[in-house]
Design an enzyme around this catalytic site. Structure first.
Site, PDB file in Angstrom:
ATOM      1  N   ARG A   1       0.821  -1.220   0.000  1.00 34.23           N
ATOM      2  CA  ARG A   1       0.000   0.000   0.000  1.00 34.23           C
ATOM      3  C   ARG A   1       0.850   1.263   0.000  1.00 34.23           C
ATOM      4  NH1 ARG A   1      -3.135   1.773  -2.676  1.00 34.23           N
ATOM      5  NH2 ARG A   1      -4.143  -0.261  -2.518  1.00 34.23           N
TER       6      ARG A   1
ATOM      7  N   LYS B   1       2.286  24.380  -3.701  1.00 35.07           N
ATOM      8  CA  LYS B   1       0.965  23.818  -3.373  1.00 35.07           C
ATOM      9  C   LYS B   1       1.022  22.297  -3.510  1.00 35.07           C
ATOM     10  CE  LYS B   1      -1.278  28.032  -5.031  1.00 35.07           C
ATOM     11  NZ  LYS B   1      -2.176  28.640  -6.040  1.00 35.07           N
TER      12      LYS B   1
ATOM     13  N   LYS C   1       6.230  38.498  -2.802  1.00 32.34           N
ATOM     14  CA  LYS C   1       4.845  38.501  -3.283  1.00 32.34           C
ATOM     15  C   LYS C   1       4.118  39.742  -2.773  1.00 32.34           C
ATOM     16  CE  LYS C   1       3.036  34.627  -4.335  1.00 32.34           C
ATOM     17  NZ  LYS C   1       2.299  33.337  -4.314  1.00 32.34           N
TER      18      LYS C   1
ATOM     19  N   GLU D   1       6.741  39.519  -7.561  1.00 30.57           N
ATOM     20  CA  GLU D   1       5.393  39.451  -8.128  1.00 30.57           C
ATOM     21  C   GLU D   1       4.882  40.874  -8.382  1.00 30.57           C
ATOM     22  OE1 GLU D   1       2.104  36.697  -6.566  1.00 30.57           O
ATOM     23  OE2 GLU D   1       1.574  38.643  -5.716  1.00 30.57           O
TER      24      GLU D   1
ATOM     25  N   ASP E   1       1.148  38.531 -12.027  1.00 33.88           N
ATOM     26  CA  ASP E   1       0.085  37.885 -11.254  1.00 33.88           C
ATOM     27  C   ASP E   1      -1.298  38.252 -11.785  1.00 33.88           C
ATOM     28  OD1 ASP E   1      -1.079  36.407  -9.102  1.00 33.88           O
ATOM     29  OD2 ASP E   1      -1.438  38.288  -8.057  1.00 33.88           O
TER      30      ASP E   1
END
Length: 282
Positions: free
Chosen positions: A99, A134, A166, A199, A221
């Site tokens: 598994r 992410k 950012k 950004e 962005d």
């Protein structure tokens, strides 16, 4: 042991702890200790295979006596019915490893398959698909490896190997210029040779970044493809360019045709379906 190997070992520690606990009592109660056998990794849908090398680590972690006969390597296309490899050894060990090995391979193959689809949309262009942070907690190093296997390019691995300024950093720092200047000063004081990316949210932001200087890449962005083409023209090759935000498989090529160097896509890792496969006795 390098960072990659250390992270994989830590991942396997957790994976086996949560799955095996104090023992696989089903296997221990039904399979004789001296039983030997073979199992095949059978592919059940089309995609790009990834995780074969990691599967060998999983199997050997459970039992160094397990051997593998590999028929299909990482990065190769697969279809239903294909056999990627055959593992031979103590049956108890094959069942215990099954598994965890499948979970990793299915996830990595799903990421590689998704990445290959995105990169194929950019065929003929110089633009490369990038992954993001992410990722599944604990699985990042393997998911980013799967992106490479699928033909994509890795962005930064984490917060430690690149400076990415950012919108929140800019707002808290008091503006683009201050954020860039502080980042450069920080690298100098601390002896860090880190690439700097910024950004931007408007064409004026781009001009301010270029006027300040000292950056390696500008990220557009949530620009439209039309705005992106204008933005690429303003940069005019001075630094690398990247598009991010609101980009899907349907509009990906439009962004590539706008001329950006990179397109970052969170969907490569945050919403991927695992590739279906099974590990069966043979």
């Amino acid at each position: 042991m390098d960072t990659r190997e250390a992270l994989i070992e830590q991942l396997l520690d957790l994976a086996f702890a949560e799955d095996i606990g104090d023992g696989d009592h089903t296997t221990l109660s039904t399979i004789p200790a001296d039983a030997m056998g073979r199992s095949r990794l059978i592919i059940k849908e089309e995609g790009i295979l990834a995780g074969v090398e990691v599967a060998e680590k999983v199997l050997h972690r459970v039992d160094p006596n397990i051997t593998m006969d590999v028929m299909i390597k990482d990065g190769e296309s697969v279809k239903p019915g294909d056999v990627a490899f055959v593992a031979s050894g103590p049956v108890r060990s094959l069942l215990v490893a099954e598994r965890t090995m499948l979970n990793i391979m299915q996830r990595m193959s799903g990421v590689a398959t998704m990445t290959a689809k995105y990169q194929a949309e950019l065929r003929g262009l110089h633009t490369k698909v990038l992954d993001t942070r992410k990722t599944t907690p604990g699985m990042r190093i393997l998911e980013k490896e799967a992106v490479r296997i699928g033909g994509g390019t890795n962005h930064r691995i984490g917060l430690f190997d690149m400076i990415l300024i950012k919108d929140n950093h800019i707002d808290f720092a008091g503006g683009i210029e201050k954020a860039i200047e502080r980042a450069r000063e920080y690298c100098g004081i601390n002896g860090k040779n880190l690439r700097i990316e910024v950004e931007v949210r408007s064409l004026d932001d781009i001009r301010r970044v270029l006027a300040t200087g000292g950056v390696d890449r500008i990220m557009f962005d949530n620009f439209t493809p039309e705005q992106t083409k204008v933005a690429v023209g303003i940069v005019d090759g001075a630094v690398e360019t990247e598009s991010s935000g609101g980009i899907t498989l349907d509009n990906l090529r439009a962004y590539g045709e706008a001329g950006v160097d990179f397109i970052s896509v969170g969907a490569l890792t945050h919403s991927v379906k695992g590739l279906d496969m099974s590990f069966k006795a043979c």
